[in-house]
Design a protein around this motif. Structure first.
Motif: not given
Ligand code: FE2
Length: 394
Positions: A72-74, A82-85, A103-115, A166-168
């Motif tokens: 998952f590379a998005d 939305a990336d997390v969802a 990855g760097g902070g963005s990918a690590l943070d997103a991945a941890k949040t997804i899990a 939060n994109e909103d």
């Protein structure tokens, strides 16, 4: 420092705050790291640039040589809900039982949040790092994470939190849960050798800020203070070397260790550097480390009455020619200049008109609580204005 170590000797198996396999070439142990957590079918989560880069391809092929691994590379920079969802959807659709966060902070943070979010039925904002929010979380169904950092900055590989936008509302939100700490870390400095000089500089300053803010945060925590002090010593010695010659494996090794140390230390607290930077990242999508580098001296000057003695002590540890607060401040301003980082926020497009939006967000940021000088909204507005106009004096 005269006797320089052979870079291949800079390796170890560490057990705190989690299991860390540190050293050049250790990425080959990725399937073993997955197995240690019982992962049989991982989803590798990263950003699109890294997925196409030789590092991403290498890590994916190592994983796939050992285990059936999805991709998952998005994940965007400053990742959103939305990336997390989308990642949660990919995790479920592929029947994955674990995550490789690359990855760097963005990918690590997103991945941890997804899990983490795969097991929740509430929005991520319900787990913002405030009070006991984390107790709302369901832990049944959490999937384990192997973290593989590719920058030496965020330290998210050893952290229990993640920053999601939060994109909103265009606000950055710190999501926290003790179980967000990755169960295994593969910290291989060879993966950072190709990082360009500007990103090496910006992420390295972020690592410095984590240790500096932790050291300055109030509270009795000699464990965090000790780790922060050593991390700053390593960054003082090695960041400029890593920026100058990205292929220097010794410099890359020490910087990768220092980045993890910064994140361990900031369990004690962060402060105004991060309180100022998070709203800018959320509103204007600027690079976190670059923003931090610009605001750092302004925050130190503001905090001077509370941290002068402590930073004089740090200046002595670093063996600065001028071993006091002004010497330390001078080192940081000189480092920022040598790394070709601007000295004011106007250079990032932050303007007076943004201050009324940014200041209340900074005052409300969870990082603000760790600042050694209490700042209200007006205090943050004044700090933003000084950083926009390049006026260092408080
Ligand atoms: Fe940071």
């Amino acid at each position: 420092m005269t006797d320089l170590p052979e870079p291949k000797s800079l390796r170890g198996n560490w057990s705190y705050p989690t299991a860390i396999r540190f050293g050049a070439g250790r990425i080959e142990e990725l399937p073993a790291a997955c197995a240690a957590l019982g992962i049989t079918r991982p989803l590798l989560i990263t950003d699109p640039g890294l997925a196409l880069h030789a590092v991403g391809e290498r890590v994916l092929s190592i994983a796939r040589a050992g285990l059936p691994t999805g991709l998952f590379a998005d994940v965007r920079p400053n990742p959103t809900a939305a990336d997390v969802a989308a990642g949660v959807e990919a995790l479920r659709a592929g029947g994955h039982d674990g995550v490789i966060a690359l990855g760097g902070g963005s990918a690590l943070d997103a991945a941890k949040t997804i899990a983490f979010m795969v097991a929740q039925d509430r929005p991520p904002w319900d787990f913002e790092d405030r009070g006991d929010n984390w107790r709302r979380a369901s832990v049944a169904g959490l999937v384990p994470v192997v973290a593989v950092p590719t920058t030496a900055g965020t330290g998210s590989e050893v952290g229990r939190a993640a920053v999601i936008t939060n994109e909103d509302s265009h606000q950055k939100c710190i999501i926290f849960h003790p179980r967000m700490m990755p169960g295994q870390v593969v910290a291989d400095p060879e993966l950072t050798l190709g990082l360009p000089a500007n990103l090496t500089a910006w992420t390295g300053i972020d690592a410095l800020s984590h240790s500096l803010e932790a050291l300055c945060a109030p509270g009795f925590h000699p464990l965090a203070d000790g780790i922060a002090t050593e991390a700053i010593r390593l960054i003082h010695r090695w960041l400029a070397v890593a920026v100058e010659d990205g292929r220097d494996l010794t410099a890359r090794s020490y910087m990768l260790a220092a980045a993890s140390m910064g994140a361990i230390a900031f369990q004690k607290g962060l402060g105004a550097m991060h309180a100022l930077a998070h709203p800018i990242g959320g509103l204007l999508d600027r690079h976190h480390g670059l923003t931090i580098a610009i605001v750092m001296p302004y925050v130190l000057v503001t905090n001077r009455p509370a941290v002068e003695a402590r930073l004089a002590e740090l200046a002595r540890v670093l063996e600065l020619a001028q071993a006091d607060f002004d010497g330390l401040l001078g080192w940081i301003i000189g480092l920022r200049r040598d790394l070709e980082i601007p000295d004011n926020l106007s250079a990032l497009g932050v303007a007076e008109e943004h201050v009324p939006i940014l200041a209340p967000r900074a005052a409300a940021d969870p990082s603000a609580g760790g600042n050694p000088v209490a700042l209200d909204e007006a205090g943050y507005a004044a700090l933003y204005r000084r950083a926009i106009n390049g006026r260092l004096a408080a």
